[in-house]
Design a protein around this motif. Structure first.
Motif, PDB file in Angstrom:
ATOM      1  N   TYR A 280      -7.419  15.875   7.535  1.00 41.13           N
ATOM      2  CA  TYR A 280      -8.764  16.397   7.314  1.00 41.13           C
ATOM      3  C   TYR A 280      -9.861  15.330   7.356  1.00 41.13           C
ATOM      4  N   GLU A 281      -9.500  14.073   7.050  1.00 40.62           N
ATOM      5  CA  GLU A 281     -10.509  13.007   7.035  1.00 40.62           C
ATOM      6  C   GLU A 281     -10.360  12.041   8.211  1.00 40.62           C
ATOM      7  N   GLN A 282      -9.116  11.687   8.545  1.00 38.93           N
ATOM      8  CA  GLN A 282      -8.876  10.734   9.632  1.00 38.93           C
ATOM      9  C   GLN A 282      -8.489  11.423  10.936  1.00 38.93           C
ATOM     10  N   HIS A 283      -8.305  12.733  10.895  1.00 36.36           N
ATOM     11  CA  HIS A 283      -8.045  13.537  12.087  1.00 36.36           C
ATOM     12  C   HIS A 283      -6.837  13.008  12.865  1.00 36.36           C
ATOM     13  N   CYS A 284      -5.705  13.018  12.154  1.00 34.08           N
ATOM     14  CA  CYS A 284      -4.451  12.532  12.730  1.00 34.08           C
ATOM     15  C   CYS A 284      -3.302  13.383  12.201  1.00 34.08           C
ATOM     16  N   PHE A 285      -2.446  13.861  13.081  1.00 35.24           N
ATOM     17  CA  PHE A 285      -1.297  14.677  12.694  1.00 35.24           C
ATOM     18  C   PHE A 285      -0.039  13.822  12.584  1.00 35.24           C
TER      19      PHE A 285
ATOM     20  N   ARG B  63       0.183   1.297  22.856  1.00 31.93           N
ATOM     21  CA  ARG B  63      -0.009   0.364  21.738  1.00 31.93           C
ATOM     22  C   ARG B  63      -1.396   0.517  21.126  1.00 31.93           C
ATOM     23  N   GLN B  64      -2.378   0.792  21.958  1.00 30.54           N
ATOM     24  CA  GLN B  64      -3.734   0.995  21.436  1.00 30.54           C
ATOM     25  C   GLN B  64      -3.768   2.200  20.505  1.00 30.54           C
ATOM     26  N   GLU B  65      -3.095   3.279  20.895  1.00 28.68           N
ATOM     27  CA  GLU B  65      -3.042   4.467  20.035  1.00 28.68           C
ATOM     28  C   GLU B  65      -2.228   4.180  18.775  1.00 28.68           C
ATOM     29  N   ALA B  66      -1.183   3.368  18.893  1.00 25.98           N
ATOM     30  CA  ALA B  66      -0.414   2.969  17.712  1.00 25.98           C
ATOM     31  C   ALA B  66      -1.303   2.200  16.736  1.00 25.98           C
ATOM     32  N   ASP B  67      -2.115   1.274  17.251  1.00 23.34           N
ATOM     33  CA  ASP B  67      -3.048   0.529  16.395  1.00 23.34           C
ATOM     34  C   ASP B  67      -4.072   1.465  15.748  1.00 23.34           C
ATOM     35  N   ASP B  68      -4.519   2.437  16.521  1.00 20.58           N
ATOM     36  CA  ASP B  68      -5.481   3.419  16.006  1.00 20.58           C
ATOM     37  C   ASP B  68      -4.873   4.159  14.820  1.00 20.58           C
ATOM     38  N   PHE B  69      -3.604   4.562  14.967  1.00 26.45           N
ATOM     39  CA  PHE B  69      -2.929   5.248  13.860  1.00 26.45           C
ATOM     40  C   PHE B  69      -2.826   4.348  12.632  1.00 26.45           C
ATOM     41  N   ILE B  70      -2.438   3.094  12.825  1.00 22.84           N
ATOM     42  CA  ILE B  70      -2.306   2.162  11.702  1.00 22.84           C
ATOM     43  C   ILE B  70      -3.617   2.043  10.935  1.00 22.84           C
ATOM     44  N   ASN B  71      -4.716   1.961  11.652  1.00 22.95           N
ATOM     45  CA  ASN B  71      -6.019   1.842  10.994  1.00 22.95           C
ATOM     46  C   ASN B  71      -6.364   3.113  10.198  1.00 22.95           C
ATOM     47  N   ARG B  72      -6.026   4.273  10.758  1.00 30.51           N
ATOM     48  CA  ARG B  72      -6.293   5.520  10.033  1.00 30.51           C
ATOM     49  C   ARG B  72      -5.390   5.630   8.807  1.00 30.51           C
ATOM     50  N   LEU B  73      -4.143   5.216   8.964  1.00 30.06           N
ATOM     51  CA  LEU B  73      -3.218   5.267   7.826  1.00 30.06           C
ATOM     52  C   LEU B  73      -3.669   4.325   6.719  1.00 30.06           C
ATOM     53  N   LYS B  74      -4.113   3.129   7.069  1.00 31.90           N
ATOM     54  CA  LYS B  74      -4.626   2.167   6.079  1.00 31.90           C
ATOM     55  C   LYS B  74      -5.720   2.798   5.228  1.00 31.90           C
ATOM     56  N   THR B  75      -6.617   3.504   5.873  1.00 29.29           N
ATOM     57  CA  THR B  75      -7.737   4.122   5.147  1.00 29.29           C
ATOM     58  C   THR B  75      -7.220   5.126   4.119  1.00 29.29           C
ATOM     59  N   CYS B  76      -6.214   5.893   4.495  1.00 26.40           N
ATOM     60  CA  CYS B  76      -5.671   6.907   3.574  1.00 26.40           C
ATOM     61  C   CYS B  76      -4.847   6.286   2.455  1.00 26.40           C
ATOM     62  N   LEU B  77      -4.173   5.167   2.751  1.00 22.11           N
ATOM     63  CA  LEU B  77      -3.382   4.509   1.710  1.00 22.11           C
ATOM     64  C   LEU B  77      -4.252   3.763   0.711  1.00 22.11           C
TER      65      LEU B  77
ATOM     66  N   ARG C 192       0.820  -1.214   0.000  1.00 25.54           N
ATOM     67  CA  ARG C 192       0.000   0.000   0.000  1.00 25.54           C
ATOM     68  C   ARG C 192       0.856   1.268   0.000  1.00 25.54           C
ATOM     69  N   HIS C 193       1.654   1.475  -1.022  1.00 22.25           N
ATOM     70  CA  HIS C 193       2.425   2.705  -1.230  1.00 22.25           C
ATOM     71  C   HIS C 193       3.619   2.871  -0.291  1.00 22.25           C
ATOM     72  N   ILE C 194       3.801   2.023   0.727  1.00 21.42           N
ATOM     73  CA  ILE C 194       4.940   2.151   1.636  1.00 21.42           C
ATOM     74  C   ILE C 194       6.119   1.384   1.049  1.00 21.42           C
ATOM     75  N   VAL C 195       7.252   2.083   0.866  1.00 19.95           N
ATOM     76  CA  VAL C 195       8.431   1.436   0.276  1.00 19.95           C
ATOM     77  C   VAL C 195       9.538   1.217   1.303  1.00 19.95           C
ATOM     78  N   ASP C 196       9.490   1.922   2.447  1.00 16.41           N
ATOM     79  CA  ASP C 196      10.499   1.701   3.488  1.00 16.41           C
ATOM     80  C   ASP C 196       9.979   2.256   4.806  1.00 16.41           C
ATOM     81  N   VAL C 197      10.366   1.602   5.893  1.00 19.35           N
ATOM     82  CA  VAL C 197      10.067   2.061   7.253  1.00 19.35           C
ATOM     83  C   VAL C 197      11.365   1.977   8.042  1.00 19.35           C
ATOM     84  N   ARG C 198      11.751   3.058   8.712  1.00 21.61           N
ATOM     85  CA  ARG C 198      13.001   3.038   9.468  1.00 21.61           C
ATOM     86  C   ARG C 198      12.896   3.999  10.649  1.00 21.61           C
ATOM     87  N   GLY C 199      13.782   3.809  11.606  1.00 20.98           N
ATOM     88  CA  GLY C 199      13.820   4.690  12.771  1.00 20.98           C
ATOM     89  C   GLY C 199      14.142   3.906  14.017  1.00 20.98           C
TER      90      GLY C 199
END
Length: 377
Positions: free
Chosen positions: A339-344, A363-377, A310-317
């Motif tokens: 504007y749609e998923q209300h996440c900065f 971890r719950q907030e991390a999962d919440d972010f993943i779900n919002r990111l999935k929707t945008c991707l 889903r458009h992600i080519v690398d994750v690092r940090g």
């Protein structure tokens, strides 16, 4: 009078925060994976932080550095113990750029030299000396003299050693995890070789920990993953959770000289109270360990998402400082996230999302972010 227009602004007016969430003036809640650009270390509106700053303001908020300020002494002792640098000296100022500015001056005073080696894609600030060692010609004004700086590739040791061998380098300036540069990490082999070359040729090693430090990487300082001990460490951003503050941690090899450095507002009573509250919470809530644990979990979830194509080519940090490279411009994901998923989130370059959440992210907030990111991707 209008504001001088220097930032492209999202059409959101944030008026309230709590933990890893913020709210706009319409009552809309947002998940904050940006932390005000890595500034919010212990979370928004932490009750202990509010209490300690409020109590200090009721006593005294500011007085001159010409008198003793016991809060400065307490902060230096606490920071030294928690960070593992209790034999170093602390100079307190107001911002990250100011910290880097003073670090470079100290290096030049000590060595009598003027050249500085810095990384390609480095960002160290916008003040006079700091901007000279920042690898972005667009923000270097004609009045700034870039002849002092030499920009070299991260993790390619040979050119650094070659430049240091010339014997005229005052300082090496290093972000062990580049922020604006796109969450690029120094390797232990590179960092250790560079530190040894600095010692051999009499150059001062400065680690810029303004964005990657203060627990964000899962250790107190990012360079502690690399097995090096710099001569000078600069800090800001997370040090006071939003109150303007910066600091320079200085090796005992440097002897203070009256008049060389100075500050009007640096280390004032209110800033020190804020910084002490941050250390209180970091210890009480084990936030450095949480940054390591939750950051590792979030990185694993992002890499799993990457496998879905889903458009992600690398994750690092490391810890809660994560870069997500996309095969599309980051604005195509970042704007619907806001504007749609209300996440900065933050960004770097044209294709990298940058995550810099408060260190209390769950971890719950991390999962919440993943779900919002999935929707945008």
């Amino acid at each position: 009078m209008n504001l001088y227009d220097v930032y492209p602004l999202f059409d959101v007016n944030i008026v309230k925060g709590q933990g890893c969430k913020v709210w706009d003036d319409k009552g809309q809640e947002y998940l904050d994976l940006y932390g005000g650009h890595a500034v919010i270390s212990i979370g928004h509106s932490h009750p202990h932080y509010i209490d300690r700053v409020t109590r200090q303001l009721q006593q005294i908020g500011f007085y001159s550095n010409s008198v003793i300020n016991k809060l400065q002494q307490e902060l230096a002792a606490r920071l030294g113990r928690i960070s593992g640098y209790d034999d170093y000296q602390l100079f307190l100022i107001n911002s990250g750029a100011e910290a880097n500015e003073n670090a470079l001056k100290l290096a030049s005073f000590k060595t009598g030299r003027t050249r500085v080696l810095s990384c390609e894609k480095a960002f160290h600030g916008r003040t006079s000396l700091a901007v000279e060692v920042t690898n972005n010609p667009k923000i270097v004004a004609p009045i700034n003299d870039n002849s002092h700086a030499c920009f070299l590739p991260l993790n390619d040791l040979e050119p650094w050693v070659r430049e240091l061998a010339k014997g005229d380098v005052a300082a090496v300036m290093l972000e062990c995890i580049q922020g604006v540069g796109g969450i690029r990490m120094a390797t232990p082999e590179f960092a250790q070789g560079l530190a040894e070359a600095c010692r051999r040729h009499g150059a001062v090693l400065i680690c810029d920990e303004i964005q990657c430090g203060y627990g964000r990487s899962g250790r107190f300082f990012a360079h502690q993953w690399l097995g090096i001990r710099p001569d000078i460490i600069t800090v800001a951003k997370g040090i006071a959770n939003g109150f303007p503050m910066g600091g320079v941690l200085i090796s005992p090899e440097f002897q203070p000289v009256y008049g060389q450095l100075g500050t009007t507002f640096g280390g004032n009573h209110l800033a020190c109270a804020a910084a002490l509250a941050v250390l209180d919470v970091m210890e009480q809530e084990a936030l450095v360990a949480n940054a390591d644990d939750t950051g590792s979990y979030l990185t694993e979830q992002l890499k799993s998402l990457q496998q879905t194509g889903r458009h992600i080519v690398d994750v690092r940090g490391r810890g809660l400082m994560i870069g997500i490279d996309l095969d599309i411009p980051h604005k195509e994901v970042r704007q619907p996230l806001i504007y749609e998923q209300h996440c900065f989130t933050g960004c770097a370059g044209t294709n990298t999302l940058r995550l810099l959440p408060p260190l209390c992210l769950t971890r719950q907030e991390a999962d919440d972010f993943i779900n919002r990111l999935k929707t945008c991707l």
